[in-house]
Design a protein around this motif. Structure first.
Motif, PDB file in Angstrom:
ATOM      1  N   HIS A 223       0.815  -1.216   0.000  1.00 39.10           N
ATOM      2  CA  HIS A 223       0.000   0.000   0.000  1.00 39.10           C
ATOM      3  C   HIS A 223       0.854   1.274   0.000  1.00 39.10           C
ATOM      4  CE1 HIS A 223      -3.859   1.985   0.472  1.00 39.10           C
ATOM      5  NE2 HIS A 223      -3.208   2.872   1.210  1.00 39.10           N
ATOM      6  N   ASP A 224       2.031   1.202   0.601  1.00 41.15           N
ATOM      7  CA  ASP A 224       2.900   2.379   0.676  1.00 41.15           C
ATOM      8  C   ASP A 224       3.758   2.564  -0.572  1.00 41.15           C
ATOM      9  OD1 ASP A 224       4.535   0.218   0.949  1.00 41.15           O
ATOM     10  OD2 ASP A 224       5.752   1.066   2.569  1.00 41.15           O
ATOM     11  N   GLY A 225       3.536   1.699  -1.589  1.00 38.98           N
ATOM     12  CA  GLY A 225       4.277   1.861  -2.833  1.00 38.98           C
ATOM     13  C   GLY A 225       5.613   1.147  -2.859  1.00 38.98           C
ATOM     14  N   LYS A 226       5.933   0.401  -1.801  1.00 40.75           N
ATOM     15  CA  LYS A 226       7.164  -0.385  -1.845  1.00 40.75           C
ATOM     16  C   LYS A 226       6.869  -1.790  -2.371  1.00 40.75           C
ATOM     17  CE  LYS A 226      10.401   0.163   1.499  1.00 40.75           C
ATOM     18  NZ  LYS A 226      10.918   0.409   2.883  1.00 40.75           N
ATOM     19  N   ALA A 227       7.871  -2.352  -3.050  1.00 41.28           N
ATOM     20  CA  ALA A 227       7.699  -3.672  -3.662  1.00 41.28           C
ATOM     21  C   ALA A 227       8.023  -4.765  -2.653  1.00 41.28           C
ATOM     22  CB  ALA A 227       8.624  -3.806  -4.868  1.00 41.28           C
ATOM     23  N   LEU A 228       7.407  -5.932  -2.870  1.00 36.37           N
ATOM     24  CA  LEU A 228       7.742  -7.094  -2.051  1.00 36.37           C
ATOM     25  C   LEU A 228       7.943  -8.298  -2.973  1.00 36.37           C
ATOM     26  CD1 LEU A 228       7.777  -7.862   1.148  1.00 36.37           C
ATOM     27  CD2 LEU A 228       5.755  -9.167   0.532  1.00 36.37           C
ATOM     28  N   GLN A 229       9.140  -8.869  -2.923  1.00 31.26           N
ATOM     29  CA  GLN A 229       9.392 -10.137  -3.624  1.00 31.26           C
ATOM     30  C   GLN A 229       8.555 -11.199  -2.938  1.00 31.26           C
ATOM     31  OE1 GLN A 229      13.579 -11.193  -4.502  1.00 31.26           O
ATOM     32  NE2 GLN A 229      13.140 -13.114  -3.441  1.00 31.26           N
ATOM     33  N   SER A 230       7.647 -11.833  -3.685  1.00 26.84           N
ATOM     34  CA  SER A 230       6.621 -12.644  -3.032  1.00 26.84           C
ATOM     35  C   SER A 230       6.765 -14.149  -3.241  1.00 26.84           C
ATOM     36  CB  SER A 230       5.246 -12.183  -3.507  1.00 26.84           C
ATOM     37  OG  SER A 230       5.057 -10.823  -3.166  1.00 26.84           O
ATOM     38  N   GLY A 231       7.649 -14.536  -4.121  1.00 27.09           N
ATOM     39  CA  GLY A 231       7.875 -15.957  -4.362  1.00 27.09           C
ATOM     40  C   GLY A 231       8.906 -16.064  -5.458  1.00 27.09           C
ATOM     41  N   THR A 232       9.827 -17.021  -5.356  1.00 26.77           N
ATOM     42  CA  THR A 232      10.847 -17.151  -6.389  1.00 26.77           C
ATOM     43  C   THR A 232      10.981 -18.602  -6.812  1.00 26.77           C
ATOM     44  OG1 THR A 232      12.501 -17.241  -4.635  1.00 26.77           O
ATOM     45  CG2 THR A 232      12.274 -15.149  -5.793  1.00 26.77           C
ATOM     46  N   SER A 233      11.440 -18.775  -8.040  1.00 20.57           N
ATOM     47  CA  SER A 233      11.602 -20.105  -8.626  1.00 20.57           C
ATOM     48  C   SER A 233      12.909 -20.065  -9.414  1.00 20.57           C
ATOM     49  CB  SER A 233      10.394 -20.381  -9.538  1.00 20.57           C
ATOM     50  OG  SER A 233      10.438 -21.692 -10.040  1.00 20.57           O
ATOM     51  N   HIS A 234      13.817 -21.005  -9.062  1.00 20.14           N
ATOM     52  CA  HIS A 234      15.172 -20.948  -9.628  1.00 20.14           C
ATOM     53  C   HIS A 234      15.449 -22.121 -10.553  1.00 20.14           C
ATOM     54  CE1 HIS A 234      15.541 -18.163  -6.334  1.00 20.14           C
ATOM     55  NE2 HIS A 234      15.302 -19.124  -5.468  1.00 20.14           N
ATOM     56  N   ASN A 235      16.059 -21.824 -11.683  1.00 19.82           N
ATOM     57  CA  ASN A 235      16.532 -22.881 -12.574  1.00 19.82           C
ATOM     58  C   ASN A 235      18.049 -22.971 -12.410  1.00 19.82           C
ATOM     59  OD1 ASN A 235      17.120 -24.681 -14.568  1.00 19.82           O
ATOM     60  ND2 ASN A 235      16.123 -23.545 -16.222  1.00 19.82           N
ATOM     61  N   PHE A 236      18.521 -24.135 -11.947  1.00 18.65           N
ATOM     62  CA  PHE A 236      19.960 -24.286 -11.680  1.00 18.65           C
ATOM     63  C   PHE A 236      20.707 -24.887 -12.860  1.00 18.65           C
ATOM     64  CE2 PHE A 236      18.268 -24.605  -7.232  1.00 18.65           C
ATOM     65  CZ  PHE A 236      18.735 -23.363  -6.837  1.00 18.65           C
ATOM     66  N   GLY A 237      19.978 -25.274 -13.923  1.00 20.41           N
ATOM     67  CA  GLY A 237      20.673 -25.996 -14.988  1.00 20.41           C
ATOM     68  C   GLY A 237      21.370 -27.195 -14.362  1.00 20.41           C
ATOM     69  N   ASP A 238      22.605 -27.479 -14.828  1.00 18.69           N
ATOM     70  CA  ASP A 238      23.317 -28.610 -14.225  1.00 18.69           C
ATOM     71  C   ASP A 238      24.461 -28.144 -13.321  1.00 18.69           C
ATOM     72  OD1 ASP A 238      25.123 -27.704 -16.061  1.00 18.69           O
ATOM     73  OD2 ASP A 238      25.154 -29.524 -17.277  1.00 18.69           O
ATOM     74  N   GLY A 239      24.410 -26.883 -12.890  1.00 16.73           N
ATOM     75  CA  GLY A 239      25.489 -26.316 -12.067  1.00 16.73           C
ATOM     76  C   GLY A 239      25.699 -27.062 -10.760  1.00 16.73           C
ATOM     77  N   PHE A 240      24.635 -27.243 -10.003  1.00 17.52           N
ATOM     78  CA  PHE A 240      24.761 -27.979  -8.738  1.00 17.52           C
ATOM     79  C   PHE A 240      25.093 -29.450  -9.006  1.00 17.52           C
ATOM     80  CE2 PHE A 240      22.713 -24.352  -6.696  1.00 17.52           C
ATOM     81  CZ  PHE A 240      23.290 -24.359  -5.437  1.00 17.52           C
ATOM     82  N   ALA A 241      24.507 -29.999 -10.074  1.00 16.75           N
ATOM     83  CA  ALA A 241      24.748 -31.423 -10.397  1.00 16.75           C
ATOM     84  C   ALA A 241      26.230 -31.657 -10.651  1.00 16.75           C
ATOM     85  CB  ALA A 241      23.915 -31.822 -11.607  1.00 16.75           C
ATOM     86  N   ARG A 242      26.880 -30.720 -11.345  1.00 17.72           N
ATOM     87  CA  ARG A 242      28.311 -30.867 -11.590  1.00 17.72           C
ATOM     88  C   ARG A 242      29.112 -30.716 -10.296  1.00 17.72           C
ATOM     89  NH1 ARG A 242      29.821 -30.939 -17.024  1.00 17.72           N
ATOM     90  NH2 ARG A 242      27.989 -30.708 -18.376  1.00 17.72           N
ATOM     91  N   ALA A 243      28.711 -29.769  -9.455  1.00 13.43           N
ATOM     92  CA  ALA A 243      29.435 -29.562  -8.189  1.00 13.43           C
ATOM     93  C   ALA A 243      29.279 -30.768  -7.255  1.00 13.43           C
ATOM     94  CB  ALA A 243      28.940 -28.288  -7.514  1.00 13.43           C
ATOM     95  N   PHE A 244      28.120 -31.418  -7.297  1.00  8.83           N
ATOM     96  CA  PHE A 244      27.851 -32.533  -6.376  1.00  8.83           C
ATOM     97  C   PHE A 244      27.932 -33.904  -7.050  1.00  8.83           C
ATOM     98  CE2 PHE A 244      26.498 -30.766  -2.285  1.00  8.83           C
ATOM     99  CZ  PHE A 244      26.417 -29.416  -2.597  1.00  8.83           C
TER     100      PHE A 244
END
Lengths: 479, 479
Positions: A223-244
């Motif tokens: 209501h005060d005009g400030k934004a709120l990040q309300s939910g996020t969804s991340h695509n990691f590709g195979d970055g974590f898969a390679r690390a682990f």
């Protein structure tokens, strides 16, 4: 009487001091309380019941898409956190470290999970061998800890509740699809249930999750005009898969890395509900998320038959599937009205001796204060109708407010002027360089909220540096 | 094929090595997995779905008695844990300590909650002023941490999931009543839903909760004759209230201390389900708690119409309110049967081309292996009947097993002989002195499980020291 006075005392006006108004509502609507644990909150029954409804609705929607719930440990050994370089850099500075178990010092420090990518990767590395083991579409409901310096109830606390989904897929396409699917699920949930309109888009590299290839987000406007990040969804590709080292043998017996995603929504949505819908009388809850949708308040309740009729109406509404209760406490009706308003209960039903004589009750809608005099036999249908209308109009009102506070800027003077004087989103073109994001942050304390999926061509050049523009971006000051 | 072989490979027989059988079931029924975090488990979908059903059922029963859910911080400042002397002595040796937040050392250490009495006391101290604020009947669903040396999945792990109820009352009587009410609720839940019969009673002073005036317990007997503490309910009197200064003004305007209780049930009940009902083919789940109650397995599924019919039957059962799925994977029927048995799904429905010709399917009950050939039109009613009968008979069978393994001893030779050679409960008289409990623990590694509410007079003297007896006690070796 002392307590009545305390409740009826006006809260700070949101137009005078929005931050204080927020704190007042959190306290007087009894959503959460302060604790002796610095930066951590105690979520009280009225607040937790909202979270339970969020959980129930999200969990149902998750499961319809094949999500399975699991539970991973709350601790992450330091060596595990260290495995993915960007991820550890992003999170290590803000984790809580366990160094002793009982009387003994641990051989390796454990952090309390700030998020669980590393734990899920460790688990998937053990569990996934073949393409038959894919996809894994797991989620957990838990609390996480981030050692924030400045905290605010629901919006930013050292410990908060959330769900975190973590998936592993055979192909990059499937991972991308799941990322977008979950973002859409969050957006639909926010609009249909919380009555909060959102902008869907992608985060810039500067703002994306530590370790992600791409972060998608839904952004809402308070209501005060400030934004709120309300939910996020991340695509990691195979970055974590390679690390682990998370590999599977495909149908041709070839070793392949999996592709992963994660997505989360938190108790900060309770903060969003307060700041999008609340007013100077307190909280206003959209009917679909309200733990109590209607309260029956007897007038002159000591008169014969009044309490009985109130209870009878409550039972009729309950039988119609409405979440309702009677307020038969010995407080005055005026105090009960103030309490119902403070707590954001969508509808109150007043019924006194005269109403009973006329075979009717009065319905009062929380957001607009509209009143309806309704015959007893039509009460359940009318209450349901009012709840449905209120749900719909709350979303429309929030969208109108958001749109009225969304501006366009095509040059830097206009941009700064707007950010500084007109709280809201500013849409402006961007060259794609981090330097401009840094300069904007420095100059006017605004951040890129997202590159919306629905792009518009506002001009050919970056609003900041004047070089050729690549994307239209929503900018704003944010919680 | 390799995976099929792995599943069909027999698990260790429970009669050969019960501990190994347990581990095999946990693993092959895919209830939980090991992690890189020593002593902590990853609860997999099949295990977590059981916990979700436990939560749903308990939570509903709690709310019917007026319980409200809340959420307190996971950290306890050391000074807060120190406030109640017995409590800190009981828990301090087994807690995990957080010493650093981000890069900074904390001014005061925080422990990760092993239980939350101190946090609720701190909260109640701030919240409770008047008799109008009472009672407080709060509960939270969360995880807790106890730094155990030896761990076993579900039964004893460094982190586990539970619910912990914490209440505050105006009078000692009300607190006592709530303690017993919750113990009865746990007992009914165990018997009606988990099909696990329990003994209700009070713990001796040696075995009671750190800081409690009285601890009540329900004790169950596993298939191997070892006892499992299955739920506890503590009456604190005003001990914590005095330590934390939790006072209210009563109707006469006098300051009074509140009286408190706490009560909890944990994920170890999943271990109890395994050890009470499991057999040499794997898990056996009571229908009321089973996430999947029936699985339809098509026979010769490549033949025309078979898969369609299987799916049709599944839909019919679903419409009748049964939690059912079709197993349409490309594994062999024999493998699917083994899998259904390992996972403890109460009923399987077999249906092949010949069955379809005859308009019938075969129902096979998991626990007794009884088979029923049933016409399609009677299938839903018959499956429901089999589920109901199975639920009832599983409780009866567990009770018969428990009763057949409950012995009486009236002198110490007989007592030791029984404990050493006949796994189960031993009922025996006790003088009330801790010395005898210590001696019994030392001599035969058995503990007092409880002083049952249903007392029996077995003899006049303590089975251990021969002094006058005060109570009849259930003794046993325990998990």
């Amino acid at each position: 009487m002392a307590k009545e006075k305390k409740m009826v005392e006006a809260i700070t006006s949101m137009d005078v001091d929005f931050a204080q108004w927020y704190t007042d509502v959190v306290k007087k609507a009894e959503l959460c309380g302060y604790t002796s644990v610095k930066g951590c909150m105690a979520i009280k029954p009225a607040g937790y019941a909202i979270w339970e409804n969020i959980q129930k609705e999200l969990d149902r929607r998750f499961k319809e898409t094949g999500v399975e719930n699991v539970y991973m440990p709350m601790f992450i050994p330091e060596s595990l956190l260290d495995k993915e370089k960007d991820h550890v850099e992003g999170f290590a500075p803000e984790v809580a470290w366990v160094t002793h178990g009982g009387l003994d010092q641990l051989q390796e420090r454990l952090c309390v999970r700030p998020t669980s990518e590393t734990l899920f990767c460790d688990f998937y590395q053990k569990e996934i061998q073949s393409h038959r083991d894919l996809p894994k579409v797991y989620n957990q409901w838990c609390s996480v800890v981030r050692w924030e310096k400045t905290t605010r109830p629901f919006l930013r606390s050292r410990e908060f509740l959330w769900q975190e989904g973590h998936t592993a897929h055979a192909t990059a396409e499937e991972a991308k699809e799941r990322t977008i699917q979950m973002l859409n699920l969050y957006a639909d949930f926010c609009e249909e249930v919380l009555a909060i309109p959102v902008i869907k888009g992608q985060k810039t590299d500067k703002e994306k999750f530590a370790g992600a290839e791409a972060t998608y987000t839904i952004e809402s406007l308070m209501h005060d005009g400030k934004a709120l990040q309300s939910g996020t969804s991340h695509n990691f590709g195979d970055g974590f898969a390679r690390a682990f080292g998370i590999q599977y043998t495909d149908k041709n017996n070839q070793l392949q890395y999996v592709h992963q995603t994660s997505w989360g929504m938190t108790t900060r949505m309770i903060g969003a509900l307060i700041m999008v819908h609340g007013d100077n009388s307190g909280l206003v809850l959209p009917p679909r998320i309200a733990p109590v949708q209607a309260v029956v308040i007897p007038i002159q309740q000591r008169k014969e038959g009044v309490l009985e009729k109130a209870e009878e109406l409550t039972q009729i509404l309950k039988a119609a599937g409405i979440r309702v209760k009677t307020d038969a406490t010995d407080k005055s009706p005026g105090f009960k009205f103030a309490e119902q308003e403070m707590r954001g209960i969508p509808v109150r039903i007043e019924c006194g001796p005269k109403d009973i004589e006329n075979g009717q009750a009065v319905i009062c809608r929380r957001d607009t204060r509209e009143k309806y005099v309704v015959k007893f036999e039509e009460l359940a249908a009318k209450v349901q109708e009012v709840l449905d209308t209120m749900q719909k109009e709350m979303l429309e009102r929030a969208r109108a407010h958001r749109d009225a506070h969304t501006y366009v800027a095509t040059n830097y003077e206009e941009f700064k002027e707007t950010i500084n004087n007109k709280p809201g989103f500013v849409k402006a073109m961007w060259c794609g360089n981090r330097e401009c994001e840094d300069k904007i942050k420095e100059d006017v304390q605004a951040t890129s909220r997202c590159m919306p999926f629905q792009q518009e061509h506002l001009s050919d050049v970056c609003v900041c540096c004047g070089k050729p523009a690549k994307k239209m971006v929503y900018w704003g000051r944010a919680y």
